[in-house]
Design an enzyme around this catalytic site. Structure first.
Site, PDB file in Angstrom:
ATOM      1  N   ARG A   1       8.896  23.163 -47.005  1.00 32.14           N
ATOM      2  CA  ARG A   1       9.686  23.926 -46.104  1.00 32.14           C
ATOM      3  C   ARG A   1      11.072  24.136 -46.637  1.00 32.14           C
ATOM      4  O   ARG A   1      11.793  25.107 -46.008  1.00 32.14           O
ATOM      5  CB  ARG A   1       9.620  23.140 -44.720  1.00 32.14           C
ATOM      6  CG  ARG A   1       8.448  23.404 -44.232  1.00 32.14           C
ATOM      7  CD  ARG A   1       8.549  22.956 -42.561  1.00 32.14           C
ATOM      8  NE  ARG A   1       8.530  21.637 -42.621  1.00 32.14           N
ATOM      9  CZ  ARG A   1       9.073  21.100 -41.400  1.00 32.14           C
ATOM     10  NH1 ARG A   1       9.810  21.607 -40.362  1.00 32.14           N
ATOM     11  NH2 ARG A   1       9.105  19.808 -41.335  1.00 32.14           N
TER      12      ARG A   1
ATOM     13  N   GLU B   1       1.093   7.404 -36.070  1.00 33.96           N
ATOM     14  CA  GLU B   1       1.633   8.585 -36.483  1.00 33.96           C
ATOM     15  C   GLU B   1       1.378   9.495 -35.538  1.00 33.96           C
ATOM     16  O   GLU B   1       0.246   9.439 -34.809  1.00 33.96           O
ATOM     17  CB  GLU B   1       1.073   8.965 -37.938  1.00 33.96           C
ATOM     18  CG  GLU B   1       1.660   8.159 -39.193  1.00 33.96           C
ATOM     19  CD  GLU B   1       3.203   8.240 -39.143  1.00 33.96           C
ATOM     20  OE1 GLU B   1       3.570   9.516 -39.501  1.00 33.96           O
ATOM     21  OE2 GLU B   1       4.166   7.120 -38.753  1.00 33.96           O
TER      22      GLU B   1
HETATM   23  C1  UD1 Z   1       7.640   9.505 -41.889  1.00 40.51           C
HETATM   24  C2  UD1 Z   1       6.809   8.283 -41.189  1.00 40.51           C
HETATM   25  C3  UD1 Z   1       7.151   8.614 -39.500  1.00 40.51           C
HETATM   26  C4  UD1 Z   1       8.494   8.941 -39.372  1.00 40.51           C
HETATM   27  C5  UD1 Z   1       9.096   9.901 -40.277  1.00 40.51           C
HETATM   28  C6  UD1 Z   1      10.436   9.796 -40.124  1.00 40.51           C
HETATM   29  C7  UD1 Z   1       5.001   7.484 -42.444  1.00 40.51           C
HETATM   30  C8  UD1 Z   1       3.327   7.649 -42.573  1.00 40.51           C
HETATM   31  N1  UD1 Z   1       5.430   8.186 -41.415  1.00 40.51           N
HETATM   32  O1  UD1 Z   1       6.721  10.602 -41.547  1.00 40.51           O
HETATM   33  O2  UD1 Z   1       6.465   7.482 -38.721  1.00 40.51           O
HETATM   34  O3  UD1 Z   1       8.710   9.159 -38.049  1.00 40.51           O
HETATM   35  O4  UD1 Z   1       8.990   9.730 -41.706  1.00 40.51           O
HETATM   36  O5  UD1 Z   1      11.331  10.850 -40.497  1.00 40.51           O
HETATM   37  O6  UD1 Z   1       5.524   6.618 -43.098  1.00 40.51           O
HETATM   38  N2  UD1 Z   1       7.410  10.230 -49.759  1.00 40.51           N
HETATM   39  C9  UD1 Z   1       7.027   9.782 -50.789  1.00 40.51           C
HETATM   40  N3  UD1 Z   1       5.732   9.644 -51.521  1.00 40.51           N
HETATM   41  C10 UD1 Z   1       4.693  10.143 -50.806  1.00 40.51           C
HETATM   42  C11 UD1 Z   1       4.926  10.572 -49.486  1.00 40.51           C
HETATM   43  C12 UD1 Z   1       6.346  10.736 -48.780  1.00 40.51           C
HETATM   44  O7  UD1 Z   1       8.078   9.594 -51.671  1.00 40.51           O
HETATM   45  O8  UD1 Z   1       3.598   9.945 -51.099  1.00 40.51           O
HETATM   46  C13 UD1 Z   1       8.882  10.148 -49.351  1.00 40.51           C
HETATM   47  C14 UD1 Z   1       9.147  11.625 -49.052  1.00 40.51           C
HETATM   48  O9  UD1 Z   1       9.751  12.134 -49.988  1.00 40.51           O
HETATM   49  C15 UD1 Z   1      10.319  11.341 -48.139  1.00 40.51           C
HETATM   50  C16 UD1 Z   1       9.760  10.043 -47.200  1.00 40.51           C
HETATM   51  O10 UD1 Z   1       8.710   9.459 -47.864  1.00 40.51           O
HETATM   52  O11 UD1 Z   1      11.614  11.052 -48.431  1.00 40.51           O
HETATM   53  C17 UD1 Z   1       9.176  10.558 -45.794  1.00 40.51           C
HETATM   54  O12 UD1 Z   1       7.735  11.323 -46.067  1.00 40.51           O
HETATM   55  P1  UD1 Z   1       7.483  12.477 -45.066  1.00 40.51           P
HETATM   56  O13 UD1 Z   1       6.149  13.224 -45.649  1.00 40.51           O
HETATM   57  O14 UD1 Z   1       8.470  13.316 -44.639  1.00 40.51           O
HETATM   58  O15 UD1 Z   1       6.790  11.495 -43.951  1.00 40.51           O
HETATM   59  P2  UD1 Z   1       6.905  12.140 -42.481  1.00 40.51           P
HETATM   60  O16 UD1 Z   1       5.557  12.838 -42.242  1.00 40.51           O
HETATM   61  O17 UD1 Z   1       7.868  12.869 -41.934  1.00 40.51           O
END
Ligand code: UD1
Ligand code: MG
Length: 451
Positions: free
Chosen positions: A15, A155
């Protein structure tokens, strides 16, 4: 207790609509990733681990530029936050201590909050999760609790309508014993709505193993994340608001706080006065009692006590102003030191130079530091007087108490106490101006008559 920071920074940030990985977008002129690492710095971490993925090379470079000892590990493909944490395993070998999971796109977690989490751990909780009451819980994970005991994290995508009605949300920050955390993420499955390995599932898995999970709460502002340009602008605004408040709290005068912009690492001493419309870039430090007048841009520069800068001055990286230096309007200083009490009050470029104490740099002086290929230094001693509009063609030196005549082009070294004049000799012709003017007037009338 030793701490290891695990910073998740592999995500794409679709986004943001950007070629730049999300965590490299800047707030206060530093990548969000740097804010996240800096937030964890209060724990004096023994290891800093950054999980990279999208734009891994650039993210790694930014992490290492700030924290040269950081371990950067690639997560490829990105299968969720739990999978991301699991990638930290090689960097945790031989580590016995606490793991702290932070997100690279959640830059504002306060040191006090991390300390509160560490205290909860010390008081016996096995898993400590940072939660917040959300004004609009949106798509955040929901914390299902009984008092401060955390039962599970659901989630949004997987939540029942009852669970969706809960306002207590997961920030993503988790603290646990590092070995235990690695065990738990090893046990994760991906049987959920997103088919991802959710870090959040470790709570239920841990509880089934008899571990105690607890919520520590923080203010929603701390967990402000960035997913779009609009949120980046909001995050910048709240960062600036906080910096201004902190500066005021620390005894800095800001005449119009809302017009002063700080960088992530700006340092300003008490009793400094910052006039309106000043922008600090990275690496600026202003000592106590200095005055920065209106409309200055200051980056990579140190201003000592009692110095006065501006209005309309630009200090660039390597500008080092000693005590009581005066830098005036339209003066640019780059990679140059000015000794105590030196003055350059008007319209100058001082680059790659050292200027001794109490020297006076006349208006319009320029250090000609660049020959198109190489940069060269100008050295000026103490109590020298550089006449207005002197061009100092570097490499060149001017000794202590020496002078240059205004308008000089100085190409050879000037010994101490000498006077150098490098300009065309003046020729004065009595009456010639009047004669010339009469001639020109006659020419003009003739042309007008010719129509
Ligand atoms: C996540 C949490 C959610 C929380 C929210 C807060 C999980 C499953 N969910 O959701 O409970 O309320 O954050 O903002 O944890 N990332 C990686 N590798 C991956 C996926 C993500 O490094 O494979 C990193 C992203 O770059 C980011 C962070 O982890 O910095 C969070 O990932 P994001 O996809 O934003 O999670 P949310 O769906 O927002
Ligand atoms: Mg997110």
């Amino acid at each position: 207790m030793d701490h290891a920071l695990i910073i998740l920074a592999a995500g794409k940030g679709t986004r943001m609509k950007s070629d730049l990985p999300k965590v490299l977008h800047e707030i206060g002129q530093a990548p969000m990733l740097v804010h996240a690492i800096a937030a964890g710095a209060a724990l004096e971490p023994a290891r800093v681990i950054v999980i990279t993925g999208h734009g891994a090379d650039a993210v790694k470079a930014a992490a290492l530029a700030y924290e040269p000892d950081a371990h950067c590990l690639l997560q490829e493909p990105q299968l969720g936050t739990g999978h991301a944490v699991a990638q930290a395993a090689p960097a945790l070998e031989g580590f016995h201590g606490e793991a702290v999971v932070l997100y690279g796109d959640t830059p504002f977690i306060r040191p006090q909050t991390l300390s509160a989490m560490a205290e909860a751990r010390a008081a016996g909780a096995d898993l400590v999760v940072l939660g917040f009451e959300a004004a609009d819980p949106g798509r955040y994970g929901r914390l299902i609790t009984q008092g401060d005991t955390l039962l599970k994290i659901t989630e949004f995508k997987d939540a029942s309508s009852e669970e969706q009605a809960i306002n207590l949300c997961n920030s993503g920050v988790i603290m646990a014993d590092a070995g235990q955390l690695m065990d738990l993420v090893g046990a994760l499955g991906n049987d959920n709505a997103a088919a991802e390995y959710y870090l959040t599932d470790i709570v239920e898995i841990g509880r089934a193993r008899g571990l105690r999970a607890q919520v520590v709460r923080c203010d929603e502002a701390e967990t402000q994340g960035v997913n779009s340009r609009a949120q980046l602008a909001e995050a910048e605004a709240s960062f600036q608001t906080r910096c201004r408040a902190e500066a005021l709290e620390n005894g800095v005068t800001l005449i119009a706080p809302e017009t002063v912009f700080f960088a992530q690492d700006t340092v300003i001493g008490r009793d400094a006065i910052i006039e309106p419309n000043v922008v600090f870039g990275p690496g600026a430090s202003i000592e106590t009692g200095a005055r920065i007048r209106a409309f200055c841009h200051i980056e990579g520069a140190h201003v000592s006590r009692g110095a006065i800068v501006g209005p309309y001055a630009r200090l660039r990286p390597g500008a080092e102003l000693s005590e009581d230096v005066h830098i005036g309007n339209f003066v640019e200083v780059k990679n140059a030191t000015l000794g105590a009490g030196a003055k350059a009050n008007h319209l100058s470029y001082l680059g790659d130079a050292s200027i001794g104490a109490e020297s006076n740099i006349g208006a319009g002086t320029i250090t000609c530091n660049y020959d198109g290929v190489l940069k060269h230094r100008t050295q000026i001693g103490a109590r020298a007087f550089i006449g207005s509009n002197t061009m100092l063609v570097a490499p060149v030196s001017v000794g202590d108490e020496a002078m240059t005549g205004s308008g000089s082009v100085i190409t050879a070294d000037v010994p101490e106490k000498a006077m150098a004049i490098g300009r065309a000799k003046q020729v004065t012709k009595p009456g010639l101006a009047a004669k010339l003017r009469a001639h020109l007037q006659a020419l003009k009338s003739k042309r007008q008559n010719e129509g």
